[in-house]
Enzyme design. Structure first.
Site, PDB file in Angstrom:
ATOM      1  N   ALA A 214       0.837  -1.201   0.000  1.00 23.22           N
ATOM      2  CA  ALA A 214       0.000   0.000   0.000  1.00 23.22           C
ATOM      3  C   ALA A 214       0.870   1.248   0.000  1.00 23.22           C
ATOM      4  CB  ALA A 214      -0.923   0.013   1.217  1.00 23.22           C
TER       5      ALA A 214
ATOM      6  N   HIS B  13       5.134  16.711   1.672  1.00 25.26           N
ATOM      7  CA  HIS B  13       5.777  15.802   2.616  1.00 25.26           C
ATOM      8  C   HIS B  13       6.978  16.464   3.292  1.00 25.26           C
ATOM      9  CE1 HIS B  13       3.397  12.703   0.562  1.00 25.26           C
ATOM     10  NE2 HIS B  13       3.666  11.917   1.585  1.00 25.26           N
TER      11      HIS B  13
ATOM     12  N   ASN C 255      -0.188   4.110   1.045  1.00 27.79           N
ATOM     13  CA  ASN C 255      -0.534   4.931   2.213  1.00 27.79           C
ATOM     14  C   ASN C 255      -1.418   4.108   3.138  1.00 27.79           C
ATOM     15  OD1 ASN C 255      -1.513   7.019   3.996  1.00 27.79           O
ATOM     16  ND2 ASN C 255      -0.977   8.506   2.410  1.00 27.79           N
ATOM     17  N   PHE C 256      -1.071   4.074   4.421  1.00 26.85           N
ATOM     18  CA  PHE C 256      -1.837   3.296   5.394  1.00 26.85           C
ATOM     19  C   PHE C 256      -2.769   4.148   6.242  1.00 26.85           C
ATOM     20  CE2 PHE C 256       1.334   0.132   4.326  1.00 26.85           C
ATOM     21  CZ  PHE C 256       0.609  -1.053   4.399  1.00 26.85           C
TER      22      PHE C 256
ATOM     23  N   LYS D 280      11.865  13.019   2.709  1.00 24.91           N
ATOM     24  CA  LYS D 280      11.292  12.036   1.782  1.00 24.91           C
ATOM     25  C   LYS D 280      12.135  11.996   0.513  1.00 24.91           C
ATOM     26  CE  LYS D 280       6.992  10.598  -0.476  1.00 24.91           C
ATOM     27  NZ  LYS D 280       7.152   9.194  -0.037  1.00 24.91           N
TER      28      LYS D 280
END
Length: 275
Positions: free
Chosen positions: A128, A158, A130-131, A162
């Site tokens: 995924a 962000h 994004n959780f 990152k």
């Protein structure tokens, strides 16, 4: 943590990173889970309590993925970098260990390879971008809006550490709004009509389906995204904000507890939320 005979045995890769430390704490605090392995080559041999503050005795940070096997981990959670995560998934598929991966930067070709590996494995994988449950909902709402609006751009913001741009969430959002528009029989998004960019890159990058994606990197941010739709006389902005990495933990724990029941490779949390 009070361990039980049925606690699910979990290993964390990238245990010393920001997300890794948060995952270690979340696993430790969940009575249904047992943290049995923590992997981070930069911190090999250090007591995990010194790294995360988690109250888990007897776990030292290991330097290689094989520690998952030595510790008898049933599920591995990977928040590292793409080059490491690819090897983690290959190892897990080969050794029958379920895998939950939140690392971004995995290419479509690599996803195809990973899908084939887990299709032939006794283990499963959830991958995924994004959780955060709010981010998953944002992408779903964007899909619903896509057929009814005439243009869309994405701004993702962000923290300045990152390493990849644009974010995996932004790319996945662009893919999904484009697919939703095509499924509804609507025309393609209009081409960018900018004739002159005084500063190179001012109009962002062209993502899937021609959707423009803009990346912001600043100290103080965590993870944020806006999906901005436009139509004559109106606009619609969907914004999601993660102010703290704890926002990702309910989704991570859901994936850890669900992965054994999701055959093969599952992309995104949508299937686990059963929209």
């Amino acid at each position: 943590m009070t361990e039980t005979a049925t606690a699910l045995r979990v290993g964390v890769l990238g245990a010393g990173g920001r997300m890794g430390r948060e995952v270690c704490r979340a696993v430790t605090e969940d009575p249904e889970l047992e943290l049995v392995s923590a992997v981070d080559p930069a911190l090999t041999g250090i007591d995990l309590r010194q790294v995360t503050g988690s109250d888990v005795a007897g776990v030292q940070v290991a330097g290689d993925v094989d520690d998952l096997g030595r510790a008898g981990a049933e599920v591995a959670v990977d928040f590292t970098v793409a080059t490491v995560a690819r090897d983690t998934m290959r190892w897990c598929a080969a050794h029958g260990v379920h895998c939950v991966v939140g690392t971004t930067g995995i290419s479509e070709a690599e996803v195809g390879e990973i899908e084939a590996l887990f299709a032939a494995s006794t283990a499963n994988c959830v991958l995924a971008a994004n959780f955060a449950l709010s981010a998953v909902l944002m992408m779903r709402f964007a899909e619903l809006a896509a057929p009814f609006m005439d243009g869309v751009e994405i701004v993702e913001l962000h923290h300045d550490d990152k390493l990849d741009a644009p974010s995996g969430t932004a790319l996945r959002t662009a893919e999904r709004v484009d697919a939703a528009r095509r499924a509804a029989g609507r025309p393609s998004w209009p081409a960018d009509r900018t004739a002159s960019a005084v500063v190179a890159g001012a109009r962002g990058g062209e993502g899937p389906g021609g959707v423009r994606v803009h990346s912001v990197r600043l100290p103080g941010l965590v993870a944020h995204q806006e999906v901005i739709f436009g139509a004559p006389g109106q606009s619609l902005t969907l914004r999601q904000d993660s102010y703290d990495r704890s926002s990702f933990m309910p989704g991570v724990l859901l994936a850890v507890k669900s992965v054994a029941d999701r055959p093969g490779l599952t992309i995104g949390l949508d299937a686990l939320l059963e929209f």
